[in-house]
Motif scaffolding. Sequence first.
Motif, PDB file in Angstrom:
ATOM      1  N   VAL A 114      76.331  63.181  27.918  1.00 56.34           N
ATOM      2  CA  VAL A 114      74.977  63.740  27.894  1.00 56.34           C
ATOM      3  C   VAL A 114      74.709  64.345  26.520  1.00 56.34           C
ATOM      4  O   VAL A 114      75.374  65.314  26.116  1.00 56.34           O
ATOM      5  CB  VAL A 114      74.824  64.839  28.981  1.00 56.34           C
ATOM      6  N   GLY A 115      73.767  63.765  25.787  1.00 54.01           N
ATOM      7  CA  GLY A 115      73.494  64.226  24.430  1.00 54.01           C
ATOM      8  C   GLY A 115      72.058  64.639  24.256  1.00 54.01           C
ATOM      9  O   GLY A 115      71.143  64.070  24.868  1.00 54.01           O
ATOM     10  N   GLY A 116      71.844  65.624  23.405  1.00 57.40           N
ATOM     11  CA  GLY A 116      70.488  66.057  23.077  1.00 57.40           C
ATOM     12  C   GLY A 116      70.307  66.065  21.569  1.00 57.40           C
ATOM     13  O   GLY A 116      71.085  66.684  20.849  1.00 57.40           O
ATOM     14  N   GLY A 117      69.298  65.339  21.068  1.00 57.45           N
ATOM     15  CA  GLY A 117      68.972  65.333  19.632  1.00 57.45           C
ATOM     16  C   GLY A 117      70.155  64.922  18.785  1.00 57.45           C
ATOM     17  O   GLY A 117      70.816  63.914  19.061  1.00 57.45           O
ATOM     18  N   VAL A 118      70.461  65.737  17.758  1.00 60.32           N
ATOM     19  CA  VAL A 118      71.586  65.370  16.901  1.00 60.32           C
ATOM     20  C   VAL A 118      72.925  65.800  17.520  1.00 60.32           C
ATOM     21  O   VAL A 118      73.949  65.817  16.843  1.00 60.32           O
ATOM     22  CB  VAL A 118      71.424  65.894  15.457  1.00 60.32           C
ATOM     23  N   GLY A 142      68.771  62.637  25.308  1.00 60.41           N
ATOM     24  CA  GLY A 142      67.466  63.286  25.296  1.00 60.41           C
ATOM     25  C   GLY A 142      66.998  63.560  23.875  1.00 60.41           C
ATOM     26  O   GLY A 142      67.802  63.942  23.008  1.00 60.41           O
ATOM     27  N   PHE A 143      65.709  63.343  23.636  1.00 64.06           N
ATOM     28  CA  PHE A 143      65.129  63.579  22.310  1.00 64.06           C
ATOM     29  C   PHE A 143      63.758  64.233  22.482  1.00 64.06           C
ATOM     30  O   PHE A 143      63.155  64.133  23.558  1.00 64.06           O
ATOM     31  CB  PHE A 143      64.949  62.254  21.553  1.00 64.06           C
ATOM     32  N   VAL A 177      66.833  65.838  29.492  1.00 65.26           N
ATOM     33  CA  VAL A 177      67.912  64.911  29.847  1.00 65.26           C
ATOM     34  C   VAL A 177      68.751  65.427  31.018  1.00 65.26           C
ATOM     35  O   VAL A 177      69.324  64.640  31.788  1.00 65.26           O
ATOM     36  CB  VAL A 177      68.767  64.605  28.593  1.00 65.26           C
ATOM     37  N   THR A 178      68.796  66.748  31.177  1.00 65.87           N
ATOM     38  CA  THR A 178      69.603  67.293  32.280  1.00 65.87           C
ATOM     39  C   THR A 178      68.991  66.923  33.644  1.00 65.87           C
ATOM     40  O   THR A 178      69.687  66.898  34.648  1.00 65.87           O
ATOM     41  CB  THR A 178      69.729  68.822  32.153  1.00 65.87           C
ATOM     42  N   MET A 201      70.799  73.283  26.671  1.00 69.43           N
ATOM     43  CA  MET A 201      71.133  72.033  27.362  1.00 69.43           C
ATOM     44  C   MET A 201      72.578  72.059  27.837  1.00 69.43           C
ATOM     45  O   MET A 201      72.877  71.706  28.984  1.00 69.43           O
ATOM     46  CB  MET A 201      70.919  70.846  26.407  1.00 69.43           C
ATOM     47  N   LEU A 202      73.469  72.526  26.966  1.00 70.26           N
ATOM     48  CA  LEU A 202      74.898  72.567  27.326  1.00 70.26           C
ATOM     49  C   LEU A 202      75.120  73.516  28.497  1.00 70.26           C
ATOM     50  O   LEU A 202      75.908  73.241  29.400  1.00 70.26           O
ATOM     51  CB  LEU A 202      75.743  73.013  26.127  1.00 70.26           C
ATOM     52  N   ARG A 203      74.424  74.615  28.448  1.00 69.18           N
ATOM     53  CA  ARG A 203      74.559  75.604  29.525  1.00 69.18           C
ATOM     54  C   ARG A 203      74.139  74.999  30.870  1.00 69.18           C
ATOM     55  O   ARG A 203      74.787  75.193  31.891  1.00 69.18           O
ATOM     56  CB  ARG A 203      73.691  76.813  29.167  1.00 69.18           C
ATOM     57  N   GLU A 204      73.038  74.239  30.855  1.00 66.46           N
ATOM     58  CA  GLU A 204      72.551  73.618  32.085  1.00 66.46           C
ATOM     59  C   GLU A 204      73.510  72.510  32.548  1.00 66.46           C
ATOM     60  O   GLU A 204      73.770  72.371  33.750  1.00 66.46           O
ATOM     61  CB  GLU A 204      71.136  73.066  31.854  1.00 66.46           C
ATOM     62  N   VAL A 205      74.038  71.752  31.612  1.00 68.15           N
ATOM     63  CA  VAL A 205      75.022  70.717  31.978  1.00 68.15           C
ATOM     64  C   VAL A 205      76.228  71.381  32.637  1.00 68.15           C
ATOM     65  O   VAL A 205      76.714  70.928  33.682  1.00 68.15           O
ATOM     66  CB  VAL A 205      75.464  69.894  30.731  1.00 68.15           C
ATOM     67  N   ALA A 206      76.707  72.469  32.048  1.00 70.71           N
ATOM     68  CA  ALA A 206      77.883  73.169  32.604  1.00 70.71           C
ATOM     69  C   ALA A 206      77.563  73.721  33.994  1.00 70.71           C
ATOM     70  O   ALA A 206      78.396  73.676  34.900  1.00 70.71           O
ATOM     71  CB  ALA A 206      78.323  74.281  31.658  1.00 70.71           C
ATOM     72  N   ARG A 207      76.338  74.216  34.173  1.00 70.96           N
ATOM     73  CA  ARG A 207      75.960  74.749  35.483  1.00 70.96           C
ATOM     74  C   ARG A 207      75.943  73.636  36.537  1.00 70.96           C
ATOM     75  O   ARG A 207      76.494  73.775  37.630  1.00 70.96           O
ATOM     76  CB  ARG A 207      74.565  75.405  35.389  1.00 70.96           C
TER      77      ARG A 207
END
Length: 268
Positions: A114-118, A142-143, A177-178, A201-207
Amino acid sequence: MAERYRLEILDHREVAPGHWEMLLPRVGGLRDAEPGQFVSVLCRTGESWDPLLRRPFSIYRAEEDAFSFLYRVAGRGTRQLSRARAGETLDLVGPLGRGFWYRDLVPGSRVALVGGGVGVPPLFFLSQRLLEAGAVPEIYAGFASARQAVALDRWQRLGLAPQVATDDGTLGYRGVVTELLERRLAGEGLQRIYACGPRPMLREVARLAGAWGIPCQVAMEEWMACGAGVCLSCVIKVEDDASPGGRWMRVCREGPVFDGAKVVWNRA
Ligand SMILES: Cc1cc2nc3c(=O)[nH]c(=O)nc-3n(C[C@H](O)[C@H](O)[C@H](O)COP(=O)(O)OP(=O)(O)OC[C@H]3O[C@@H](n4cnc5c(N)ncnc54)[C@H](O)[C@@H]3O)c2cc1C
């Protein structure tokens, strides 16, 4: 082992508006680089000392004799870097940090990237390695908008079909993207999640990973001055067995990849 290199720029091109990919020879210890590791780059040119500090960039592609990093022009350093031309020399240190762990996956393991932007570039390198290891990567990227979308053609050439979300709906799903990941989690068979992108985004992925009981690794981006574990400007709080409340760890040394379930997300 990380070393300092002065490398001839093999290619440098704008792959999307304000996004550049720089291709360099893969020599010495750079051959051993793992996905999630980064290089620390001198962005100044000629006799100038500005900017003084190196800038960190994740490794994007690793080919037999060359590797690249892909960056967005964000400020002074990257603006100067974008003016460098093929044939000129780039000064970098690398590979740095601790990358994603994936060697324990058995062939056939289904994993989500799961990636966001750069945050997308290190996941492309990871997907290269996962395919070599016989794993089955599913890509969620996600962009902000279609104009900022990168790496999609590269993934398609690997035979992968990235699922894309854009904030403005100009490409793929309209939203973050999440939300795509959340829909996927309702299905079965996902053994691990790897993520890189903005902190929210990372926080939501981890949740989400925690809620579904799926192990999750996150590549964190923090401001860093030295990239070598000395200046302590990039510390974040991460739990371990000895410190359930979390202890400070250096993104440049102990990271940038951490267990998403251990990062203390709500620190100031
Ligand atoms: C381990 C690591 C890997 C990275 N990999 C990539 C990559 O593959 N591609 C890419 O485009 N960028 C990546 N970055 C971010 C990149 O290092 C910064 O965008 C770059 O240093 C900005 O330098 P500058 O001189 O152009 O901007 P500056 O003038 O220093 O800052 C301009 C703006 O960029 C933002 N910024 C600067 N540094 C960071 C940072 N570390 N994290 C978040 N925001 C920042 C600030 O909000 C600031 O307003 C990575 C960062 C880290 C820590």
